[in-house]
Design a protein around this motif. Structure first.
Motif, PDB file in Angstrom:
ATOM      1  N   GLU A 598       0.865  -1.188   0.000  1.00 45.38           N
ATOM      2  CA  GLU A 598       0.000   0.000   0.000  1.00 45.38           C
ATOM      3  C   GLU A 598       0.899   1.235   0.000  1.00 45.38           C
ATOM      4  OE1 GLU A 598      -3.850   1.825   2.492  1.00 45.38           O
ATOM      5  OE2 GLU A 598      -2.771   0.058   3.235  1.00 45.38           O
ATOM      6  N   ILE A 599       0.462   2.258  -0.751  1.00 39.52           N
ATOM      7  CA  ILE A 599       1.261   3.480  -0.861  1.00 39.52           C
ATOM      8  C   ILE A 599       0.332   4.671  -0.695  1.00 39.52           C
ATOM      9  CG2 ILE A 599       2.902   4.790  -2.260  1.00 39.52           C
ATOM     10  CD1 ILE A 599       3.175   2.270  -4.033  1.00 39.52           C
ATOM     11  N   LEU A 600       0.700   5.571   0.212  1.00 35.00           N
ATOM     12  CA  LEU A 600       0.035   6.882   0.285  1.00 35.00           C
ATOM     13  C   LEU A 600       1.086   7.913  -0.096  1.00 35.00           C
ATOM     14  CD1 LEU A 600      -2.438   8.619   0.977  1.00 35.00           C
ATOM     15  CD2 LEU A 600      -1.503   8.834   3.295  1.00 35.00           C
ATOM     16  N   PHE A 601       0.973   8.455  -1.305  1.00 37.50           N
ATOM     17  CA  PHE A 601       1.977   9.382  -1.827  1.00 37.50           C
ATOM     18  C   PHE A 601       1.451  10.806  -1.951  1.00 37.50           C
ATOM     19  CE2 PHE A 601      -0.156   7.152  -5.286  1.00 37.50           C
ATOM     20  CZ  PHE A 601      -0.606   8.176  -6.106  1.00 37.50           C
ATOM     21  N   ASN A 602       0.121  10.978  -1.859  1.00 38.52           N
ATOM     22  CA  ASN A 602      -0.452  12.324  -1.931  1.00 38.52           C
ATOM     23  C   ASN A 602      -1.342  12.546  -0.719  1.00 38.52           C
ATOM     24  OD1 ASN A 602      -2.208  10.352  -2.805  1.00 38.52           O
ATOM     25  ND2 ASN A 602      -3.122  11.568  -4.440  1.00 38.52           N
ATOM     26  N   PRO A 603      -0.749  12.799   0.476  1.00 36.75           N
ATOM     27  CA  PRO A 603      -1.532  12.904   1.710  1.00 36.75           C
ATOM     28  C   PRO A 603      -2.401  14.151   1.743  1.00 36.75           C
ATOM     29  CG  PRO A 603       0.736  13.524   2.123  1.00 36.75           C
ATOM     30  CD  PRO A 603       0.705  12.998   0.711  1.00 36.75           C
ATOM     31  N   ASP A 609       3.137  10.823   4.256  1.00 40.40           N
ATOM     32  CA  ASP A 609       3.158   9.642   3.403  1.00 40.40           C
ATOM     33  C   ASP A 609       3.298   8.384   4.259  1.00 40.40           C
ATOM     34  OD1 ASP A 609       3.167  11.406   1.282  1.00 40.40           O
ATOM     35  OD2 ASP A 609       5.323  11.224   0.902  1.00 40.40           O
ATOM     36  N   PHE A 610       2.941   7.252   3.668  1.00 43.89           N
ATOM     37  CA  PHE A 610       3.341   5.975   4.249  1.00 43.89           C
ATOM     38  C   PHE A 610       3.502   4.946   3.138  1.00 43.89           C
ATOM     39  CE2 PHE A 610      -1.315   5.273   4.478  1.00 43.89           C
ATOM     40  CZ  PHE A 610      -1.433   3.965   4.004  1.00 43.89           C
ATOM     41  N   VAL A 677       2.361  -0.311  12.589  1.00 44.48           N
ATOM     42  CA  VAL A 677       2.897   0.920  11.992  1.00 44.48           C
ATOM     43  C   VAL A 677       4.202   1.257  12.699  1.00 44.48           C
ATOM     44  CG1 VAL A 677       2.518   3.358  11.529  1.00 44.48           C
ATOM     45  CG2 VAL A 677       0.605   1.748  11.393  1.00 44.48           C
ATOM     46  N   LEU A 678       5.245   1.475  11.922  1.00 43.85           N
ATOM     47  CA  LEU A 678       6.558   1.787  12.465  1.00 43.85           C
ATOM     48  C   LEU A 678       6.910   3.231  12.110  1.00 43.85           C
ATOM     49  CD1 LEU A 678       9.057   0.648  13.939  1.00 43.85           C
ATOM     50  CD2 LEU A 678       9.981   0.032  11.693  1.00 43.85           C
ATOM     51  N   GLN A 679       7.042   4.074  13.127  1.00 42.28           N
ATOM     52  CA  GLN A 679       7.433   5.464  12.888  1.00 42.28           C
ATOM     53  C   GLN A 679       8.928   5.515  12.615  1.00 42.28           C
ATOM     54  OE1 GLN A 679       5.503   8.699  15.040  1.00 42.28           O
ATOM     55  NE2 GLN A 679       7.512   9.461  15.626  1.00 42.28           N
ATOM     56  N   VAL A 680       9.300   6.163  11.520  1.00 45.61           N
ATOM     57  CA  VAL A 680      10.688   6.202  11.071  1.00 45.61           C
ATOM     58  C   VAL A 680      11.178   7.643  11.067  1.00 45.61           C
ATOM     59  CG1 VAL A 680      10.379   4.132   9.684  1.00 45.61           C
ATOM     60  CG2 VAL A 680      10.040   6.365   8.628  1.00 45.61           C
ATOM     61  N   PRO A 681      12.484   7.836  11.183  1.00 47.50           N
ATOM     62  CA  PRO A 681      13.009   9.213  11.172  1.00 47.50           C
ATOM     63  C   PRO A 681      12.712   9.955   9.874  1.00 47.50           C
ATOM     64  CG  PRO A 681      14.651   7.668  12.005  1.00 47.50           C
ATOM     65  CD  PRO A 681      13.546   6.843  11.445  1.00 47.50           C
ATOM     66  N   ALA A 682      12.738   9.236   8.739  1.00 49.60           N
ATOM     67  CA  ALA A 682      12.540   9.903   7.454  1.00 49.60           C
ATOM     68  C   ALA A 682      12.115   8.884   6.413  1.00 49.60           C
ATOM     69  CB  ALA A 682      13.822  10.607   7.008  1.00 49.60           C
ATOM     70  N   LEU A 683      11.375   9.373   5.435  1.00 50.84           N
ATOM     71  CA  LEU A 683      11.061   8.616   4.224  1.00 50.84           C
ATOM     72  C   LEU A 683      11.529   9.429   3.031  1.00 50.84           C
ATOM     73  CD1 LEU A 683       7.427   7.203   4.740  1.00 50.84           C
ATOM     74  CD2 LEU A 683       9.552   5.888   4.618  1.00 50.84           C
ATOM     75  N   PRO A 684      11.868   8.780   1.941  1.00 50.04           N
ATOM     76  CA  PRO A 684      12.208   9.567   0.744  1.00 50.04           C
ATOM     77  C   PRO A 684      10.978  10.315   0.244  1.00 50.04           C
ATOM     78  CG  PRO A 684      11.980   7.252   0.198  1.00 50.04           C
ATOM     79  CD  PRO A 684      11.930   7.331   1.689  1.00 50.04           C
ATOM     80  N   THR A 685      11.208  11.396  -0.461  1.00 50.00           N
ATOM     81  CA  THR A 685      10.105  12.179  -1.012  1.00 50.00           C
ATOM     82  C   THR A 685       9.398  11.383  -2.107  1.00 50.00           C
ATOM     83  OG1 THR A 685      11.287  14.224  -0.543  1.00 50.00           O
ATOM     84  CG2 THR A 685       9.495  14.329  -2.160  1.00 50.00           C
ATOM     85  N   LEU A 686       8.085  11.261  -1.943  1.00 50.17           N
ATOM     86  CA  LEU A 686       7.269  10.562  -2.940  1.00 50.17           C
ATOM     87  C   LEU A 686       6.470  11.599  -3.717  1.00 50.17           C
ATOM     88  CD1 LEU A 686       5.903   7.597  -0.773  1.00 50.17           C
ATOM     89  CD2 LEU A 686       7.994   7.701  -2.138  1.00 50.17           C
TER      90      LEU A 686
END
Length: 870
Positions: A598-603, A609-610, A677-686
């Motif tokens: 699953e991808i959320l790229f336009n929140p 995003d996730f 759900v794992l909270q991460v320091p950063a995700l790449p820009t989608l």
């Protein structure tokens, strides 16, 4: 005319009432009492007098001393004759009190009578640790003016009120003339009495001493009392007291205090008596009485002697949750009313205990820098609050009460940090892992407002026990919090998951802080298949983790159930009788084991995003070191590590990666599973329009790759912001045709939960399968699209799918000349080629399969119904 020489005050007395009478008649000065020092520079002459006999060297200094503890209520007498002309280089000092045996040494303190010197006088001096001697009584000049016979007997008294009197008789008799009186209480300790002479070469045998007498006829006085602890009193007397002490001689006045259980003289300081009480001292004013206390010479104070002090409690070393952090200002700007400076507030919740903060450390968990350490003498009174800030910011908080400005005060991260108070012995006293989500107020979250603890009686509480300050100034440093209320923790602890860190170590994760002592019992835990547990170690500083050590190693990928029989959280809430989770020792991951699900790229506005992944293998996997990447034009990859620690992903398990769990919870409250759900320091820009998401393992090897586009969303949706794309079939390819917009009935996204649009693979051996045969394209999550699945006898086919309405009119060219594998599917979302929703009714799907290599061509027809809900 020999007189009594040295009374029993001098150390070495054999009984409390005996006097030492050394008139030098025995011809020596080495015993009864023993004089030490420059022994070869003195002699006993035929007249039985102590006479100097030092080297004939100008500027020579010679001395003798004997132990003596005379202080106050004392009379000193001695006879001397200086058979020389006194001067600045020829004089004698008789030390009445000296705190050290070396009268020549810098630093020796006490009082002495000087005979001679430049003024040719008899005078009383005080010698401090530094500097020149200071007059106490300045005698008459030219008193000792003879060139060859300066005979004098001296008497000095010091009362218990520290009044000194100096007298002398120039005939050597006892008809004294007063030189003067003065008050001086500077030095209250003595260890030695002694004589000192300095002379020129011709006068090395010119000093004669005799008839030393020191008399203490005064009973001891009680000067003060102090309480070093709740059951200890220390009494200070004006002089040395008898070595043997009786508890019966002491009591607390008023009769209501605890009894004295023991009394003992201090081993190093004979003026001190230590009392041990049978119970704790009462708070407030305390008066101690002493009766029939004797000094070292038999002088008895019948009493009562009294001393009063104020007992405000005794500073104790804080234990777990006895010292709290109750307020945090991490984001100081823009200022609402408080100083624009980070601080935390500490609080002593006890009604009676004074906390000793000396050596307590404030630090951020995981920081490599030096901690902030509270200084010696730092205390926190019962119920007291204090501001803790950087050492250079103390003045900014001076108006808020008690302030501790500490060097190395940690920099507080606005979004969240883990703060720990540790005792000087290293034990955890308090821990809080705050987050900006705890404000519960988007405006206050932007800065200038503090986070406040709601209920200090619930020190283990997390986000449910903190919120933004309600005070108009932005916070309440140094006083009770504006949000303070009763907010008890009545929730039992929950075992969330388990992870094998290595073949013999299993880590258990709990939903809240545990009672660390109770959790350290190995018998609480069992494994199935059975494995012996040799140790259970709660992991600080928050004790939400427990590490189990196993006697034998685990078998890789073998499921193991760990059961906890009963455990307590840190406020005593008990879990149910049995709690169990399953885990396994993870094995290496391979490409295809895990797919992007699953991808959320336009929140939505303010959203995040996730990217969710699905373990579709039968393996237990560890996501430590895995990366999520965004592929750029030209193939460049912008990737971020999603977990620096071990996280288990079981077979069929889901895990969504995002930068803010709290935001996802607020925007998808009914469709999120926070446990996955794992909270991460950063995700790449989608990118919001189109992009490529890549999942990589810890060695940066690709595991899955999905190209997405906003055009994949259901075109019936008016707004696709906040709508995720979900994988339809777990085993299907990572292609656009296997993704669909999340259903509106599911909140348009399902982070950590099974996809709203997921389908199982069709069963049976038919070449073509259509399911469902009736669908309603309304994005309600129920039969929103139909799926045409195919199973072919060999690869190499080319397929086309054309959809006609019941009148034979073209509705949709779904697939055109697509190269096919042996297995796959197509979805129809109920839209026509014009992007319009197809009318309700029957539709025919014409499927054409052509195999170029052999020239075979096949046609199939399937009927489907587009329906609508009323």
């Amino acid at each position: 005319m020999k007189l009594l020489l040295l009374l029993a005050l001098c150390l070495g007395a054999t009984t409390a009432t005996a006097q030492l009478t050394d008139s030098f008649a025995d011809g020596n000065f080495t015993q009864n009492p023993a004089w030490t020092g420059d022994a070869t520079s003195f002699q006993i002459n035929p007249a039985q007098q102590l006479q100097t006999n030092g080297p004939a060297v100008t500027g020579a200094e010679v001395q003798l001393v004997t132990p003596c503890a005379a202080i106050t209520g004392t009379t000193w007498e001695f006879w001397t004759n200086l058979k020389l002309a006194t001067s600045g280089g020829n004089y004698a000092d008789v030390w009445l009190m000296a705190d050290a045996a070396d009268l020549k040494a810098t630093g020796t303190k006490g009082y002495f009578v000087r005979l001679g010197g430049t003024p040719d006088e008899v005078a009383l001096f005080r010698q401090d640790a530094t500097g020149s001697p200071v007059y106490v009584i300045n005698g008459q000049d030219a008193t000792l003016s003879s060139a060859a016979n300066n005979l004098v007997r001296v008497r000095v008294t010091r009362t218990t009120q520290n009044v000194w009197t100096l007298e002398r008789d120039l005939t050597g008799g006892t008809t004294y003339t007063l030189e003067g009186s003065a008050t001086d209480a500077t030095h209250q300790r003595s260890a030695y009495f002694g004589v000192y002479a300095t002379y020129s070469s011709a006068n090395n045998r010119g000093f004669y001493f005799d008839d030393f007498r020191v008399t203490d006829a005064a009973a001891p006085l009680l000067l003060r009392a102090a309480a070093p602890s709740a059951r200890q009193l220390t009494l200070t007397f004006n002089e040395a007291v008898a070595a043997s002490q009786s508890a019966g001689n002491y009591r607390l006045a008023g009769g209501g205090g605890p009894a004295v259980a023991a009394a003992a003289r201090d081993a190093a300081d004979p003026t001190l008596v230590h009392l041990t009480l049978a119970a704790d001292l009462p708070l407030g004013s305390v008066t101690v009485e002493a009766r029939n206390v004797a000094d070292g010479f038999g002088n008895v104070a019948a009493g009562p002697l009294t001393a009063t002090f104020q007992n405000n409690g005794f500073a104790v070393t804080p234990a777990l949750n006895q010292l709290l952090i109750t307020e945090i200002l991490a984001d100081e700007t823009p200022s609402v009313g408080l100083p624009a400076s980070e601080f935390v507030e500490i609080h002593n919740p006890s009604a009676t205990a004074v906390l000793d903060l000396a050596g307590v450390r404030l630090l951020k968990q995981g920081s490599t820098g030096n901690p902030a350490v509270f200084p010696a003498g730092a205390v926190l009174l019962p119920g007291e609050y204090a501001v803790v800030c950087g050492s250079t910011r103390t003045a900014q908080f001076a108006g808020y009460g008690k302030v501790f400005g500490l060097t190395n005060f940690p920099s507080l991260t606005n979004s969240g940090d883990q703060l720990v108070l540790r005792g000087k012995d290293g034990r955890t006293l308090f821990e809080v892992s705050y987050s900006d989500a705890w404000y519960r107020d988007a405006r206050k979250k932007e800065g200038g407002w503090t986070l406040e603890l709601i209920d200090p009686a619930n020190p283990c509480g997390g986000p449910e026990n903190w919120q933004a300050s309600q005070d108009a100034s932005g916070g309440t440093p140094g006083r009770a919090n504006s949000v303070r209320a009763t907010n008890p923790d009545r929730t039992a602890p929950v075992l969330l998951r388990a992870l094998a860190l290595n073949p013999t170590t299993v880590r258990l994760y709990f939903g809240e802080k545990l009672d660390s002592a109770a959790a350290a019992t190995p018998a609480l835990y069992t494994l199935m298949p059975a494995a012996a547990i040799t140790r259970a170690a709660p992991v600080g500083p928050d004790f939400r983790l427990v590490d189990l050590t196993l006697a034998t190693p685990l078998t890789p990928n073998q499921p193991v159930a760990v059961t906890v029989q009963r455990f307590l959280d840190c406020v005593g809430n008990a879990s149910g009788p049995v709690t169990s989770v399953t885990f396994a020792l993870p094995v290496p991951v391979a490409a295809g084991d895990v797919v992007i699900n699953e991808i959320l790229f336009n929140p939505r506005s303010g959203g995040v995003d996730f990217v969710e992944v699905l373990n579709r293998s039968g393996k237990y996997l560890d996501v430590q070191g895995w990366q999520v990447g965004s592929e750029r034009a030209g193939g460049a990859l912008d990737a971020e590590v999603v977990s620096s620690t071990s996280v288990l992903l079981p077979p069929g398990g889901l895990l969504a990666f995002t930068t803010s769990l709290s935001v996802l919870q607020s925007q998808y409250p009914a469709s999120i599973n926070p446990a996955n759900v794992l909270q991460v320091p950063a995700l790449p820009t989608l990118p919001d329009d189109a992009g490529v998401v890549v999942l990589l393992d810890a060695q940066a090897r690709p595991l899955d790759r999905v190209a997405y586009s906003e055009k994949q969303h259901l075109r019936l949706l008016d707004d696709v912001n906040g709508v995720s794309l979900e994988r339809i079939r777990a085993t299907g390819p990572s292609e656009a045709g296997n993704f669909h917009s999340a259903a509106g009935s599911a909140g348009y996204a399902t982070p950590g939960r099974p996809n709203s649009q997921q389908q199982a693979d069709p069963t049976g051996s038919d070449v073509l399968t259509l399911a469902p045969e009736l669908f309603t394209p309304d994005d309600d999550g129920q039969q929103d699209f139909t799926t045409l699945s195919y199973q072919l006898d060999a690869p190499g086919y080319v397929g086309s799918v054309t959809i006609y309405d019941a009148q034979g009119r073209l509705a949709r060219q779904l697939v055109r000349n697509e190269t096919l594998g042996t297995k796959g599917f197509w979805q129809w979302d109920g839209l026509t080629d014009r992007g319009q929703k197809a009318a309700v009714g029957y539709y025919v799907l014409l499927i054409e399969l052509f195999k170029p290599s052999g020239g075979q061509q096949q046609q199939y027809r399937k009927t489907v119904v587009v329906g609508a809900r009323f």
